[in-house]
Design a protein around this motif. Structure first.
Motif, short mmCIF file in Angstrom:
data_model
loop_
_atom_site.label_atom_id
_atom_site.label_comp_id
_atom_site.label_asym_id
_atom_site.label_seq_id
_atom_site.Cartn_x
_atom_site.Cartn_y
_atom_site.Cartn_z
N THR A 166 46.15 1.16 -10.90
CA THR A 166 44.99 1.82 -11.50
C THR A 166 44.98 1.56 -12.99
OG1 THR A 166 46.22 3.89 -11.81
CG2 THR A 166 44.98 3.63 -9.75
N ASN A 167 43.81 1.62 -13.58
CA ASN A 167 43.66 1.41 -15.01
C ASN A 167 42.58 2.35 -15.52
OD1 ASN A 167 42.99 0.37 -17.63
ND2 ASN A 167 43.90 -1.58 -17.06
N ALA A 168 42.96 3.25 -16.41
CA ALA A 168 42.01 4.24 -16.91
C ALA A 168 40.84 3.59 -17.63
CB ALA A 168 42.72 5.22 -17.85
N ALA A 169 41.08 2.44 -18.27
CA ALA A 169 40.00 1.75 -18.98
C ALA A 169 38.91 1.31 -18.02
CB ALA A 169 40.55 0.56 -19.75
N TYR A 170 39.29 0.95 -16.78
CA TYR A 170 38.31 0.51 -15.80
C TYR A 170 37.43 1.68 -15.34
CZ TYR A 170 41.16 -3.75 -15.36
OH TYR A 170 41.85 -4.91 -15.59
N VAL A 171 37.98 2.87 -15.42
CA VAL A 171 37.18 4.05 -15.08
C VAL A 171 36.13 4.29 -16.16
CG1 VAL A 171 37.25 6.53 -14.65
CG2 VAL A 171 39.08 5.06 -13.77
N ARG A 172 36.54 4.14 -17.44
CA ARG A 172 35.58 4.31 -18.53
C ARG A 172 34.50 3.24 -18.51
NH1 ARG A 172 40.37 5.08 -21.47
NH2 ARG A 172 40.20 2.97 -22.32
N ASP A 173 34.92 2.00 -18.23
CA ASP A 173 33.96 0.90 -18.23
C ASP A 173 34.31 -0.04 -17.08
OD1 ASP A 173 32.29 -1.26 -18.65
OD2 ASP A 173 32.56 -1.28 -20.83
N PRO A 174 33.66 0.09 -15.93
CA PRO A 174 34.01 -0.73 -14.76
C PRO A 174 33.87 -2.23 -14.99
CG PRO A 174 32.66 1.16 -14.11
CD PRO A 174 32.65 1.12 -15.61
N ARG A 175 33.11 -2.64 -15.99
CA ARG A 175 32.97 -4.07 -16.26
C ARG A 175 34.30 -4.72 -16.62
NH1 ARG A 175 28.86 -4.43 -21.03
NH2 ARG A 175 30.26 -2.75 -21.74
N LEU A 176 35.24 -3.94 -17.14
CA LEU A 176 36.51 -4.50 -17.58
C LEU A 176 37.31 -5.09 -16.42
CD1 LEU A 176 37.60 -1.74 -20.12
CD2 LEU A 176 36.78 -4.04 -20.65
N ALA A 177 37.08 -4.62 -15.21
CA ALA A 177 37.83 -5.12 -14.06
C ALA A 177 37.56 -6.59 -13.80
CB ALA A 177 37.52 -4.30 -12.82
N THR A 178 36.36 -7.07 -14.17
CA THR A 178 36.01 -8.47 -13.92
C THR A 178 35.75 -9.25 -15.21
OG1 THR A 178 33.70 -7.78 -13.61
CG2 THR A 178 35.07 -8.04 -11.62
N ALA A 179 35.94 -8.61 -16.36
CA ALA A 179 35.69 -9.29 -17.63
C ALA A 179 36.69 -10.42 -17.85
CB ALA A 179 35.77 -8.28 -18.78
N CYS A 180 36.30 -11.36 -18.68
CA CYS A 180 37.16 -12.47 -19.08
C CYS A 180 37.76 -12.16 -20.45
CB CYS A 180 36.36 -13.77 -19.13
SG CYS A 180 37.25 -15.16 -19.84
N SER A 181 39.08 -12.18 -20.53
CA SER A 181 39.78 -11.96 -21.79
C SER A 181 39.87 -13.27 -22.57
CB SER A 181 41.19 -11.42 -21.50
OG SER A 181 41.97 -11.40 -22.67
N VAL A 182 39.59 -13.19 -23.87
CA VAL A 182 39.67 -14.34 -24.76
C VAL A 182 40.78 -14.09 -25.77
CG1 VAL A 182 38.41 -15.81 -26.39
CG2 VAL A 182 37.18 -14.66 -24.52
N THR A 183 41.76 -14.99 -25.85
CA THR A 183 42.86 -14.86 -26.79
C THR A 183 42.91 -16.11 -27.66
OG1 THR A 183 44.14 -13.57 -25.20
CG2 THR A 183 45.34 -14.50 -27.06
N LEU A 184 42.72 -15.91 -28.95
CA LEU A 184 42.67 -17.02 -29.91
C LEU A 184 43.88 -16.90 -30.83
CD1 LEU A 184 41.01 -19.41 -30.92
CD2 LEU A 184 39.56 -17.81 -32.17
N LEU A 185 44.82 -17.86 -30.71
CA LEU A 185 46.03 -17.86 -31.53
C LEU A 185 45.89 -18.89 -32.63
CD1 LEU A 185 48.89 -17.69 -28.86
CD2 LEU A 185 47.88 -15.81 -30.16
N THR A 186 46.16 -18.50 -33.86
CA THR A 186 46.04 -19.43 -34.98
C THR A 186 47.20 -20.43 -35.03
OG1 THR A 186 47.30 -18.15 -36.62
CG2 THR A 186 44.98 -17.54 -36.27
N GLY A 187 48.34 -20.06 -34.42
CA GLY A 187 49.50 -20.94 -34.46
C GLY A 187 50.23 -20.93 -35.79
N PHE A 188 49.96 -19.93 -36.63
CA PHE A 188 50.56 -19.89 -37.97
C PHE A 188 52.08 -19.90 -37.90
CE2 PHE A 188 52.52 -17.37 -41.36
CZ PHE A 188 52.07 -18.05 -42.47
N ARG A 189 52.67 -20.78 -38.72
CA ARG A 189 54.12 -20.83 -38.85
C ARG A 189 54.43 -21.33 -40.26
NH1 ARG A 189 56.98 -23.53 -33.85
NH2 ARG A 189 55.99 -25.42 -34.65
N LEU A 190 55.28 -20.60 -40.98
CA LEU A 190 55.60 -20.97 -42.35
C LEU A 190 56.35 -22.30 -42.39
CD1 LEU A 190 56.80 -17.54 -43.77
CD2 LEU A 190 54.84 -18.84 -44.61
N PRO A 191 56.09 -23.12 -43.41
CA PRO A 191 56.92 -24.31 -43.61
C PRO A 191 58.25 -23.90 -44.24
CG PRO A 191 55.32 -24.13 -45.38
CD PRO A 191 55.01 -23.00 -44.41
#
Length: 341
Positions: A166-191
């Motif tokens: 179960t996920n409480a967020a899905y109760v608040r907004d049922p769209r979250l159960a089928t939503a697509c998550s987008v994760t954008l990583l910059t790849g930052f690493r110090l020289p």
């Protein structure tokens, strides 16, 4: 319904998820000398070059979907179907003087996880080129990668998930159960700084770390550090052949140099101490883990831990911890035995 029939019906509703590592990412070459994912970040107007403390000073609020502390970027350009603005997580162990390295979004068009990820993939493919959408265990994923920077789409088809979860967020907004998550990583690493490069060039190994616990050299070059590690991780340059799978020091012992899933360089003044956790066989096989405690600029955080090495025996890694502690003149805390449950 009997338990046996319930288990059979549940298994039939889920795909075979074994041996499903997911599709390989589309590897993106530079465009006119520019990382294409960095170009996407700039075109979106996300503040990926600024220190975190400056961005957080402009305001922290709640992520509407999951009700966690976050920074929302209402002025950043967002793709069609975004449920809310781009956002970045707030966490006490993220270094305030380092830039943010992860931005997140949620895409929803219809009550269908496959439709949502494919439409999101179409949007980004128009900017980055095509990438395959495929199954990874109980999810659908799609990835692009440019150096250490990456973009990942992921959705969780409800029919592939355990009905007991179960996920409480899905109760608040049922769209979250089928939503697509987008994760954008910059790849930052110090020289490596000039001083750090001298340390690494003169590296003296103390112990080898088992290769299966670390990334191979190609993976390390293309793997971004975790956001809690960015102040210690460095670009490996041409030094992987020397330092890969090793822990050691320069001749003057001015720093701890550790190359596991990242190349970490910790000046001696930032080494707080060492910790060995020991576990006895129980449900698990037992073993021991060595951590180094490092000074951090995070307010209210006494230190951060970097994973140094593991051993399959409860007392196997203690000698290395004690040796490193003696070299640096720092304490080494060795835990009581815990059951590996």
């Amino acid at each position: 319904m009997s338990l046996k029939r319930w288990l059979q019906s549940f298994a039939a509703a889920r795909p075979a998820i074994h041996n499903r590592p997911g599709p390989v990412p589309t590897m993106l070459p530079p465009i006119d000398g520019t990382n294409p994912i960095h170009r996407l970040l700039d075109e979106s107007g996300l503040p990926w070059r600024e220190p975190r403390r400056l961005v957080e000073a402009r305001g922290i609020s709640k992520d509407p979907a999951y009700q966690r502390d976050a920074m929302l970027f209402a002025d950043a350009a967002r793709p069609e179907g975004f449920m809310q603005p781009w956002w970045a997580r707030v966490f006490e162990r993220y270094a305030p003087d380092m830039p943010m390295v992860c931005f997140n979004g949620l895409v929803w068009f219809a009550d269908d996880a496959a439709i949502n990820i494919h439409r999101a993939a179409d949007f980004f493919a128009a900017r980055l080129g095509p990438a395959v959408v495929g199954q990874q265990y109980n999810t659908l994923v799609c990835r692009w990668q440019a150096g250490t920077a990456s973009l990942q789409l992921q959705s969780w088809p409800p029919a592939w998930q355990s009905p007991a979860l179960t996920n409480a967020a899905y109760v608040r907004d049922p769209r979250l159960a089928t939503a697509c998550s987008v994760t954008l990583l910059t790849g930052f690493r110090l020289p490596l700084s000039p001083t750090e490069e001298r340390w690494v060039a003169d590296f003296r190994p103390i112990a080898e770390i088992r290769r299966f616990e670390t990334a191979m050299s190609g993976e390390l070059r293309e793997t971004a550090p975790r956001e809690t590690e960015v102040e210690y991780a460095r670009e490996p340059g041409d030094y992987l052949a020397t330092v890969q799978n090793q822990v050691g020091v320069p001749p003057d012992r001015a720093a701890l140099i550790l190359c596991t899933h990242q190349l970490f360089v910790v000046p001696v003044g930032d080494v707080v101490g060492f910790e060995v956790l020991r576990s006895l066989p129980a449900k698990g096989g037992g073993g021991s883990t060595l951590w180094v405690h490092c000074r951090t600029t995070c307010p209210g955080v006494a230190y951060k831990r970097l994973h140094v090495a593991e051993h399959d025996k409860p007392d196997g890694i203690g000698p290395l911890g004690q040796k490193l502690a003696a070299i640096f003149g720092k304490p080494c805390e060795i835990s009581p035995y815990f059951d590996d449950v």
